[in-house]
Design an enzyme around this catalytic site. Structure first.
Site, PDB file in Angstrom:
ATOM      1  N   HIS A  20      -2.497   7.348   7.148  1.00  0.00           N
ATOM      2  CA  HIS A  20      -1.579   8.277   6.471  1.00  0.00           C
ATOM      3  C   HIS A  20      -2.321   9.546   6.027  1.00  0.00           C
ATOM      4  O   HIS A  20      -1.773  10.642   6.072  1.00  0.00           O
ATOM      5  CB  HIS A  20      -0.970   7.622   5.216  1.00  0.00           C
ATOM      6  CG  HIS A  20       0.294   6.846   5.462  1.00  0.00           C
ATOM      7  ND1 HIS A  20       1.412   7.409   6.031  1.00  0.00           N
ATOM      8  CD2 HIS A  20       0.624   5.562   5.177  1.00  0.00           C
ATOM      9  CE1 HIS A  20       2.377   6.497   6.095  1.00  0.00           C
ATOM     10  NE2 HIS A  20       1.922   5.360   5.590  1.00  0.00           N
TER      11      HIS A  20
ATOM     12  N   CYS B  97       6.216   0.015   6.817  1.00  0.00           N
ATOM     13  CA  CYS B  97       5.756   1.191   6.085  1.00  0.00           C
ATOM     14  C   CYS B  97       6.861   1.605   5.115  1.00  0.00           C
ATOM     15  O   CYS B  97       8.040   1.615   5.495  1.00  0.00           O
ATOM     16  CB  CYS B  97       5.475   2.314   7.079  1.00  0.00           C
ATOM     17  SG  CYS B  97       4.987   3.871   6.308  1.00  0.00           S
ATOM     18  N   LEU B  98       6.504   1.935   3.886  1.00  0.00           N
ATOM     19  CA  LEU B  98       7.511   2.334   2.899  1.00  0.00           C
ATOM     20  C   LEU B  98       8.237   3.621   3.298  1.00  0.00           C
ATOM     21  O   LEU B  98       9.294   3.920   2.767  1.00  0.00           O
ATOM     22  CB  LEU B  98       6.869   2.504   1.515  1.00  0.00           C
ATOM     23  CG  LEU B  98       6.488   1.187   0.816  1.00  0.00           C
ATOM     24  CD1 LEU B  98       5.663   1.473  -0.431  1.00  0.00           C
ATOM     25  CD2 LEU B  98       7.726   0.380   0.455  1.00  0.00           C
TER      26      LEU B  98
ATOM     27  N   GLN C 146       2.639  10.044   1.136  1.00  0.00           N
ATOM     28  CA  GLN C 146       3.965   9.407   1.132  1.00  0.00           C
ATOM     29  C   GLN C 146       4.790   9.797  -0.090  1.00  0.00           C
ATOM     30  O   GLN C 146       5.993   9.545  -0.129  1.00  0.00           O
ATOM     31  CB  GLN C 146       3.841   7.879   1.186  1.00  0.00           C
ATOM     32  CG  GLN C 146       3.348   7.365   2.531  1.00  0.00           C
ATOM     33  CD  GLN C 146       3.302   5.849   2.538  1.00  0.00           C
ATOM     34  OE1 GLN C 146       2.337   5.253   2.073  1.00  0.00           O
ATOM     35  NE2 GLN C 146       4.346   5.222   3.038  1.00  0.00           N
TER      36      GLN C 146
ATOM     37  N   GLY D 197       0.841  -1.200   0.000  1.00  0.00           N
ATOM     38  CA  GLY D 197       0.000   0.000   0.000  1.00  0.00           C
ATOM     39  C   GLY D 197       0.872   1.244   0.000  1.00  0.00           C
ATOM     40  O   GLY D 197       1.992   1.231   0.533  1.00  0.00           O
TER      41      GLY D 197
ATOM     42  N   HIS E 117      -4.029   1.278   7.599  1.00  0.00           N
ATOM     43  CA  HIS E 117      -2.722   1.946   7.616  1.00  0.00           C
ATOM     44  C   HIS E 117      -2.716   3.144   6.648  1.00  0.00           C
ATOM     45  O   HIS E 117      -2.248   4.234   6.990  1.00  0.00           O
ATOM     46  CB  HIS E 117      -1.645   0.917   7.237  1.00  0.00           C
ATOM     47  CG  HIS E 117      -0.244   1.435   7.185  1.00  0.00           C
ATOM     48  ND1 HIS E 117       0.730   1.039   8.070  1.00  0.00           N
ATOM     49  CD2 HIS E 117       0.362   2.308   6.328  1.00  0.00           C
ATOM     50  CE1 HIS E 117       1.881   1.650   7.777  1.00  0.00           C
ATOM     51  NE2 HIS E 117       1.681   2.427   6.721  1.00  0.00           N
ATOM     52  N   GLU E 118      -3.258   2.940   5.429  1.00  0.00           N
ATOM     53  CA  GLU E 118      -3.228   4.024   4.424  1.00  0.00           C
ATOM     54  C   GLU E 118      -4.152   5.171   4.818  1.00  0.00           C
ATOM     55  O   GLU E 118      -3.823   6.347   4.628  1.00  0.00           O
ATOM     56  CB  GLU E 118      -3.603   3.492   3.032  1.00  0.00           C
ATOM     57  CG  GLU E 118      -2.761   2.335   2.499  1.00  0.00           C
ATOM     58  CD  GLU E 118      -1.272   2.475   2.695  1.00  0.00           C
ATOM     59  OE1 GLU E 118      -0.763   3.619   2.663  1.00  0.00           O
ATOM     60  OE2 GLU E 118      -0.605   1.451   2.906  1.00  0.00           O
TER      61      GLU E 118
END
Ligand code: ZN
Length: 192
Positions: free
Chosen positions: A141, A95-96, A51, A46, A137-138
């Site tokens: 963000h 997480c990226l 991000q 994701g 999670h997204e």
């Protein structure tokens, strides 16, 4: 299509709240494609617009195919809202924007998300397991909330320490070269 630069923890854009999308045009569709392409390039499950430095309420997801059913959920959700939560799961999450860090986070086991696509057409996604974890999670963000805030206090301290010790090694030029460093392991089924 184009690869976008993934912002890392410490970049102030990651703790800001994103704005609802109000313009559904070719530019938005192109951005949605770029977000999904960047997610796939980075081997995550994701990736949310903030991000990559864009404060719009949208994210891309690409969940590894289920070996038994062949189900492979992926796409781009715009203006997503969680309308149902059920149960609980506790497992490793990454997480990226914190490449290489994995810590336990409690999430709902199942969620329903109401959203629109990049053309503004309503859609609903029901998910459990990783898909549910990813959508929670997204959407965090989009509210400027990072997964370190969903950890236990002890894990948060450990994660921040691990991050501080690592950041001096990270070189960030153009598109996410840190994701390909040999000392970082990106787990495709856990990185959101
Ligand atoms: Zn993330």
């Amino acid at each position: 299509m184009a690869l976008l630069e993934i912002r890392l923890f410490g970049d102030p854009v990651l703790t800001q709240k994103s704005d609802p999308v109000t313009r559904f045009d070719a530019e938005l569709a192109r951005f949605g494609d770029d977000l999904l392409e960047t997610l796939r390039y980075a081997h995550g499950a994701g990736l949310a617009a903030p991000q990559v430095g864009v404060l719009k309420r949208m994210f891309a997801f690409d969940i590894p195919p289920d070996e038994e059913t062949g189900e492979h959920p992926f796409g781009v959700l715009v203006n997503p809202v969680i309308t149902r939560w059920e149960g609980e799961q506790d497992g490793e999450e990454g997480c990226l924007s914190f490449p290489g860090l994995y810590y336990a986070c409690k999430r709902a086991m199942e969620v329903t998300v109401d959203a629109v696509d990049v053309r503004g057409q309503p859609l609903q996604v029901e998910g459990d397991g990783l898909l549910a974890r990813c959508m929670q999670h997204e959407i965090d963000h989009l509210d400027g909330v990072l997964f370190i805030e969903r950890m236990s206090r002890g894990d948060r301290k450990r994660a921040l320490k691990q991050w501080r010790e690592r950041e001096f090694d990270l070189e960030f030029e153009g598109i996410a070269p840190h994701l390909h460093r040999s000392d970082l392991t990106i787990k495709p089924d856990k990185t959101l």
